[in-house]
Design a protein around this motif. Sequence first.
Motif, PDB file in Angstrom:
ATOM      1  N   THR A  85      60.184  43.187  42.922  1.00 57.04           N
ATOM      2  CA  THR A  85      61.237  42.603  42.082  1.00 57.04           C
ATOM      3  C   THR A  85      61.882  41.361  42.686  1.00 57.04           C
ATOM      4  O   THR A  85      62.416  40.536  41.941  1.00 57.04           O
TER       5      THR A  85
ATOM      6  N   TYR B 295      58.646  38.007  39.055  1.00 55.56           N
ATOM      7  CA  TYR B 295      58.918  39.298  38.424  1.00 55.56           C
ATOM      8  C   TYR B 295      59.625  39.127  37.074  1.00 55.56           C
ATOM      9  O   TYR B 295      59.421  39.924  36.164  1.00 55.56           O
TER      10      TYR B 295
ATOM     11  N   GLU C  15      58.831  41.290  33.719  1.00 56.42           N
ATOM     12  CA  GLU C  15      59.811  42.099  32.996  1.00 56.42           C
ATOM     13  C   GLU C  15      59.979  41.601  31.553  1.00 56.42           C
ATOM     14  O   GLU C  15      60.020  42.401  30.625  1.00 56.42           O
ATOM     15  N   ASP C  16      60.037  40.292  31.384  1.00 54.31           N
ATOM     16  CA  ASP C  16      60.143  39.733  30.024  1.00 54.31           C
ATOM     17  C   ASP C  16      58.923  40.112  29.178  1.00 54.31           C
ATOM     18  O   ASP C  16      59.067  40.472  28.002  1.00 54.31           O
TER      19      ASP C  16
ATOM     20  N   HIS D 110      59.118  43.757  28.116  1.00 59.76           N
ATOM     21  CA  HIS D 110      60.087  43.898  27.019  1.00 59.76           C
ATOM     22  C   HIS D 110      59.505  43.409  25.696  1.00 59.76           C
ATOM     23  O   HIS D 110      59.710  44.024  24.643  1.00 59.76           O
TER      24      HIS D 110
ATOM     25  N   ARG E 187      58.453  52.372  27.265  1.00 58.07           N
ATOM     26  CA  ARG E 187      58.659  51.922  28.650  1.00 58.07           C
ATOM     27  C   ARG E 187      59.936  52.553  29.186  1.00 58.07           C
ATOM     28  O   ARG E 187      60.831  52.899  28.428  1.00 58.07           O
TER      29      ARG E 187
ATOM     30  N   ASP F 267      64.930  49.675  32.744  1.00 54.37           N
ATOM     31  CA  ASP F 267      64.657  48.640  33.742  1.00 54.37           C
ATOM     32  C   ASP F 267      64.960  49.094  35.168  1.00 54.37           C
ATOM     33  O   ASP F 267      64.172  48.825  36.078  1.00 54.37           O
TER      34      ASP F 267
ATOM     35  N   GLN G 197      62.244  51.331  36.326  1.00 57.22           N
ATOM     36  CA  GLN G 197      61.017  50.546  36.506  1.00 57.22           C
ATOM     37  C   GLN G 197      61.088  49.759  37.817  1.00 57.22           C
ATOM     38  O   GLN G 197      60.141  49.760  38.598  1.00 57.22           O
ATOM     39  N   ARG G 198      62.209  49.103  38.055  1.00 54.95           N
ATOM     40  CA  ARG G 198      62.365  48.319  39.285  1.00 54.95           C
ATOM     41  C   ARG G 198      62.283  49.207  40.519  1.00 54.95           C
ATOM     42  O   ARG G 198      61.729  48.799  41.543  1.00 54.95           O
TER      43      ARG G 198
ATOM     44  N   THR H  81      52.724  47.041  40.516  1.00 53.72           N
ATOM     45  CA  THR H  81      52.819  46.092  39.413  1.00 53.72           C
ATOM     46  C   THR H  81      52.069  44.836  39.843  1.00 53.72           C
ATOM     47  O   THR H  81      52.351  44.272  40.905  1.00 53.72           O
TER      48      THR H  81
ATOM     49  N   THR I  89      50.229  47.502  35.233  1.00 51.59           N
ATOM     50  CA  THR I  89      50.855  48.429  36.170  1.00 51.59           C
ATOM     51  C   THR I  89      49.903  49.601  36.364  1.00 51.59           C
ATOM     52  O   THR I  89      49.355  50.145  35.396  1.00 51.59           O
TER      53      THR I  89
END
Length: 178
Positions: free
Chosen positions: A9, A14, A18-19, A22, A30, A33, A36-37, A48, A64
Amino acid sequence: MIKFIPVKTEDSRYAFIEDLLHESFPEKERREDAKQRYNVDKNPLFTTYLINDEDADINVGVITVWTFKNFCYVEHLATSPNIRNKGYGNKIIRTLLDRCEGMTIVLEVELPEDEMSKRRIGFYERNGFKLCTKDYLQPPYRFGGNSIPMYLMFSGCESIDEDFENIKAEIYSNVYGL
């Protein structure tokens, strides 16, 4: 040449990942966040990867992967909208198969109930994956969510029928925390 670049991250790239997660996956598909992080930075079973086309010098997507003792589980795979339908999906799958050579690779797909899910299954089949039609429910990613009926697809072996329950248990335990 397609490269899988492991990313944490703190890496400035990163944000792209992440974008894209989303944009490509609804919330129900999913985890939150923060969780996930946490996996990205601290879970030794989870990696990732930023997918990069070295020749064109562009970031094309994210994948991932959970690496277990007996198989790899691909949790998310997404390509950037501006490069879709340009052959990158096939290149990404070939790179994945090369990286995981000798291992079984497993992923979840929606039931073939609409055109998009049928196309997705066909894509993976054209790239060497087989469909396992045993009953499988994707547990909810979020508290209060619903399980989703899915199928598993696999590559790297003739069948996962004998190991299906063990594979499912490993995914349920590690990926979904059940």
